[in-house]
Design a protein around this motif. Structure first.
Motif, mmCIF file in Angstrom:
data_model
loop_
_atom_site.group_PDB
_atom_site.id
_atom_site.type_symbol
_atom_site.label_atom_id
_atom_site.label_comp_id
_atom_site.label_asym_id
_atom_site.label_seq_id
_atom_site.Cartn_x
_atom_site.Cartn_y
_atom_site.Cartn_z
ATOM 1 N N TYR A 1 1.203 -1.186 0.217
ATOM 2 C CA TYR A 1 -0.262 -0.139 0.033
ATOM 3 C C TYR A 1 0.819 1.310 -0.253
ATOM 4 N N LEU A 2 2.192 1.061 0.696
ATOM 5 C CA LEU A 2 2.866 2.688 1.226
ATOM 6 C C LEU A 2 3.033 1.878 -1.110
ATOM 7 N N ALA A 3 3.998 1.523 -1.178
ATOM 8 C CA ALA A 3 5.074 1.571 -2.525
ATOM 9 C C ALA A 3 4.314 1.983 -2.863
ATOM 10 N N ARG A 4 2.881 1.873 -3.497
ATOM 11 C CA ARG A 4 1.400 1.658 -4.302
ATOM 12 C C ARG A 4 1.293 3.728 -4.468
ATOM 13 N N ARG A 5 0.855 3.976 -2.655
ATOM 14 C CA ARG A 5 1.224 5.852 -2.774
ATOM 15 C C ARG A 5 2.162 6.384 -2.529
ATOM 16 N N ALA A 6 3.218 5.890 -2.729
ATOM 17 C CA ALA A 6 4.696 6.682 -2.862
ATOM 18 C C ALA A 6 4.808 7.092 -4.923
ATOM 19 N N ARG B 1 2.069 9.896 -5.945
ATOM 20 C CA ARG B 1 2.831 10.678 -5.289
ATOM 21 C C ARG B 1 3.302 11.534 -6.267
ATOM 22 N N GLU B 2 4.636 10.482 -6.989
ATOM 23 C CA GLU B 2 5.805 10.882 -7.856
ATOM 24 C C GLU B 2 4.871 10.574 -9.040
ATOM 25 N N ARG B 3 3.940 10.740 -9.014
ATOM 26 C CA ARG B 3 2.990 10.508 -10.897
ATOM 27 C C ARG B 3 1.866 11.813 -10.661
ATOM 28 N N VAL B 4 1.887 12.315 -9.084
ATOM 29 C CA VAL B 4 0.637 13.783 -9.641
ATOM 30 C C VAL B 4 2.124 14.509 -8.987
ATOM 31 N N ARG B 5 2.943 14.308 -8.531
ATOM 32 C CA ARG B 5 4.499 15.494 -9.048
ATOM 33 C C ARG B 5 4.377 15.933 -10.559
ATOM 34 N N ILE B 6 4.619 14.751 -10.815
ATOM 35 C CA ILE B 6 5.490 15.087 -12.540
ATOM 36 C C ILE B 6 4.055 15.423 -12.865
ATOM 37 N N LEU B 7 2.677 14.830 -12.869
ATOM 38 C CA LEU B 7 1.862 15.395 -13.460
ATOM 39 C C LEU B 7 1.901 16.699 -13.730
ATOM 40 N N TYR B 8 1.713 17.949 -11.793
ATOM 41 C CA TYR B 8 1.811 19.098 -11.655
ATOM 42 C C TYR B 8 2.897 19.537 -12.328
ATOM 43 N N ARG B 9 3.846 19.131 -12.432
ATOM 44 C CA ARG B 9 5.056 19.687 -13.035
ATOM 45 C C ARG B 9 5.268 20.384 -14.563
ATOM 46 N N ARG B 10 4.659 19.247 -15.243
ATOM 47 C CA ARG B 10 4.631 19.425 -16.381
ATOM 48 C C ARG B 10 3.332 20.121 -16.775
ATOM 49 N N ALA B 11 2.076 19.906 -16.456
ATOM 50 C CA ALA B 11 0.753 20.577 -16.485
ATOM 51 C C ALA B 11 1.207 22.104 -16.200
ATOM 52 N N LEU B 12 2.425 22.555 -15.310
ATOM 53 C CA LEU B 12 2.681 24.331 -14.726
ATOM 54 C C LEU B 12 3.317 24.784 -15.676
ATOM 55 N N ASP C 1 -7.425 2.588 -5.970
ATOM 56 C CA ASP C 1 -8.433 2.555 -7.771
ATOM 57 C C ASP C 1 -8.718 4.079 -8.261
ATOM 58 N N THR C 2 -9.437 4.876 -7.366
ATOM 59 C CA THR C 2 -9.994 5.891 -7.224
ATOM 60 C C THR C 2 -8.576 7.441 -7.739
ATOM 61 N N ILE C 3 -7.589 6.792 -7.688
ATOM 62 C CA ILE C 3 -6.905 7.978 -7.428
ATOM 63 C C ILE C 3 -5.780 7.628 -8.922
ATOM 64 N N ASP C 4 -5.984 6.570 -8.654
ATOM 65 C CA ASP C 4 -5.360 5.666 -10.584
ATOM 66 C C ASP C 4 -6.193 6.271 -11.650
ATOM 67 N N LYS C 5 -7.131 6.320 -11.491
ATOM 68 C CA LYS C 5 -8.094 6.508 -12.425
ATOM 69 C C LYS C 5 -8.191 8.512 -12.515
ATOM 70 N N LEU C 6 -8.381 8.868 -10.981
ATOM 71 C CA LEU C 6 -7.803 10.790 -11.557
ATOM 72 C C LEU C 6 -6.548 10.840 -12.141
#
Length: 116
Positions: A9-14, A17-28, A62-67
């Motif tokens: 669970y912790l590995a998947r959450r990490a 988080r990394e995918r969200v961080r990368i997506l936010y930086r790229r989008a910005l 699963d909701t986070i992965d979909k988002l």
């Protein structure tokens, strides 16, 4: 929860988080390609931040992965066809404009103070 499932669970959450961080930086950075002036960029960046903050407290994996998948699809859809490239970066207009001199050619910067 067992230790292995907790670690998974912790590995998947990490990873999420990394995918969200990368997506936010790229989008910005991508919003800079669409904004003509900084005051327009600041408004767009604020709107982008609000979109990310709206889903900040979602806990279901699963909701986070979909988002994340929806966000990446939206990012790819709205990428600029002619993005801004810093002139001296690879792909920029000044990149390797003045190539390094070949071996054996020496440049001396005396600026008029030559030894006689």
């Amino acid at each position: 929860m067992s230790i292995s499932s907790t670690a998974g669970y912790l590995a998947r959450r990490a990873a999420q988080r990394e995918r969200v961080r990368i997506l936010y930086r790229r989008a910005l950075k991508e919003t800079l390609n669409w904004a003509v002036h900084r005051h327009l960029f600041y408004r767009d960046a604020s709107d982008l931040r609000e979109r990310f903050e709206a889903n900040k407290n979602v806990e279901d994996l699963d909701t986070i992965d979909k988002l994340i998948a929806d966000g990446e699809a939206s990012y790819n859809k709205w990428r600029h066809p002619d993005p801004y490239i810093v002139p001296w970066a690879p792909g920029g207009s000044k990149f390797t404009r003045n190539p390094t001199p070949p071996p054996g050619v020496e440049i001396i910067y005396n600026y008029g103070r030559e030894d006689h």
